[in-house]
Design an enzyme around this catalytic site. Structure first.
Site, short mmCIF file in Angstrom:
data_model
loop_
_atom_site.label_atom_id
_atom_site.label_comp_id
_atom_site.label_asym_id
_atom_site.label_seq_id
_atom_site.Cartn_x
_atom_site.Cartn_y
_atom_site.Cartn_z
N ARG A 83 0.82 -1.22 0.00
CA ARG A 83 0.00 0.00 0.00
C ARG A 83 0.86 1.27 0.00
O ARG A 83 0.43 2.30 -0.54
CB ARG A 83 -0.93 0.01 1.21
CG ARG A 83 -2.13 -0.90 1.02
CD ARG A 83 -3.02 -0.85 2.24
NE ARG A 83 -4.32 -1.44 1.95
CZ ARG A 83 -5.30 -1.52 2.84
NH1 ARG A 83 -5.11 -1.08 4.08
NH2 ARG A 83 -6.45 -2.05 2.51
N LYS B 95 -16.91 -17.95 3.95
CA LYS B 95 -18.31 -17.64 4.23
C LYS B 95 -19.07 -17.10 3.03
O LYS B 95 -18.66 -16.10 2.43
CB LYS B 95 -18.36 -16.60 5.34
CG LYS B 95 -18.07 -17.18 6.71
CD LYS B 95 -18.29 -16.14 7.74
CE LYS B 95 -18.70 -16.74 9.06
NZ LYS B 95 -19.01 -15.69 10.03
C1 3PG Z 1 -8.61 -1.65 5.39
O1 3PG Z 1 -7.50 -2.14 5.57
O2 3PG Z 1 -9.64 -2.32 5.31
C2 3PG Z 1 -8.68 -0.16 5.20
O3 3PG Z 1 -7.46 0.45 5.48
C3 3PG Z 1 -9.78 0.43 6.04
O4 3PG Z 1 -9.57 0.14 7.40
P1 3PG Z 1 -10.80 -0.20 8.32
O5 3PG Z 1 -11.39 -1.50 7.86
O6 3PG Z 1 -10.26 -0.25 9.72
O7 3PG Z 1 -11.80 0.93 8.15
#
Ligand code: 3PG
Ligand code: MG
Length: 394
Positions: free
Chosen positions: A35, A196
């Protein structure tokens, strides 16, 4: 919607929402920096265009100021991934932050502290969003992985900017999803797996009007098999979803989409790597046995469909691939996708487990696109308008 390439950044500060929510090990080292690397093109673009960058992100789900989740722990790795100096300030709003942001020059990068140290971030609060907006001239969203969240930094903040746009990562991710959803390159095949079915019903429903073929594997297949009258033994099953699966099968017929379920499976007596196993017909798994991977006949059938496809989406493993005894099916599907890609098909892979599988089998770079979004990718494929994207359009 505008993109970075539509805006001049000369002598401007871009406030960029990135998604540096990366997995960390016990020593707070980044386990997977995909990322961070994915944000580099946008940052490079803005700097080459004469701008400065203020980066903001969340990390984890802290309750208040949890120093374990400070972005300072990963600053070195951010600098390495971006191949440049990045300054850091231990807050994300307020006079000190504004001062730091005001003092950066074109070509420089400043990283703000974890946005989620403030509850206001998740609540999408206006006042907090306005404070955030003070540290940039242009708002850029490049955090695809968080676009499904209507948070301050992903959504509300946009209204305080005249100039706002999507970064290059967000653009690439939107384009990849569109290549699946509105593809003219047929046949289109979706391979959906995972444990699931409940978490994938909406996406399957939406995909039926889009795809020619839907290959279903993983634990979720057993609820479909049960719905068709099969005996699934001790395999994972969601009884309250049996009716929903039957409806999907009917809907697929009406839409002219071909659903392929496993014909045979690797059944195990116990949920462990060294369990006794046997290959059985997936519709007559003995009591006391559970299907933990697709079998060789299914691999062949899936491979045939994948090889004939021009557009491929893969989300979710075919079995318990973390255990070597049950990783063969997932590996076979991964190899099929790679082979089809080599022959010219477009392939998009997303979801934590499928991406982990690509890494495990060393083929991460051999598909057309690996999404940086888990939930965000699923919600896009469900046909939802994501708040982070909507905010850039208004
Ligand atoms: C993720 O990794 O799903 C995103 O960065 C968003 O994070 P979150 O699910 O804690 O909102
Ligand atoms: Mg998430």
């Amino acid at each position: 919607m505008k993109f970075v390439t539509d805006i001049s950044f000369k002598n401007k500060k871009a406030l960029i929402r990135v998604d540096f929510n990366v997995p960390l090990d016990n020593h707070k080292k980044v386990v997977d920096s995909a990322r961070i690397l994915a944000a580099k093109p946008t940052i490079d673009y803005i700097i080459n265009d004469g701008g400065a960058c203020v980066l903001m992100s969340h990390l984890g789900r802290p309750k208040g100021r949890d120093q374990n989740l400070s972005l300072k722990h990963i600053l070195k790795q951010i600098q390495q991934c971006l191949s440049r100096e990045v300054a850091f300030i231990n807050d994300c709003v307020g006079p000190e932050v504004e001062k730091a942001a005001n003092s950066i020059k074109p070509g420089e990068v400043l990283m703000l502290e974890n946005l989620r140290f403030y509850d206001e971030e998740i609540k999408g609060e206006e006042e907090f969003s306005e404070k955030l907006s003070k540290v940039g001239d242009v708002y850029v969203n490049d955090a695809f992985g968080t676009t499904h969240r209507a948070h301050a930094s992903t959504s509300t903040v946009a209204k305080f900017f005249i100039e706002k746009c999507a970064g290059l990562l967000l653009k690439k991710e939107i384009e990849s999803i569109n290549r699946i959803l509105v593809s003219k390159k047929r046949p289109v095949t979706a391979i959906i797996g995972g444990a699931k079915v409940s978490s994938k019903i909406t996406i399957i429903k939406n995909m039926l009007s889009v795809v020619d073929n839907l290959l279903i594997g993983g634990g979720m297949a057993y609820t479909f098999i049960k719905a068709q009258g099969g005996g699934v033994g001790n395999s994972i099953l969601e009884p309250d979803r049996v009716a929903g699966c039957l409806e999907l099968i009917g809907e697929a017929e009406r839409q002219g989409a071909l659903i392929l379920l496993p014909k045979d499976v690797v059944a195990a007596e116990e949920f462990k790597n060294n369990s006794k196993t046997k290959i059985v017909d997936s519709y007559s798994i003995d009591e006391g046995w559970m299907g933990l991977d697709i079998g060789p006949e299914t691999e062949k059938a899936f491979n045939k469909v994948i090889q004939e496809s021009q557009t491929i989406l893969w989300n979710g493993p075919m079995g318990v691939f973390e255990m070597n005894s049950f990783s063969k099916g997932t590996k076979a599907v991964a190899s099929s996708v790679v082979e089809a890609t080599k022959k010219g098909a477009f392939s998009l892979v997303g979801g934590g487990d499928s991406v982990a599988a690509l890494k495990k089998f060393n083929i991460y770079n051999k598909v057309s696109c690996v999404s940086t979004g888990g939930g965000a990718m699923l919600e896009s494929l469900e046909g939802k308008v994501l708040p982070g994207i909507k905010a850039l359009k208004t």
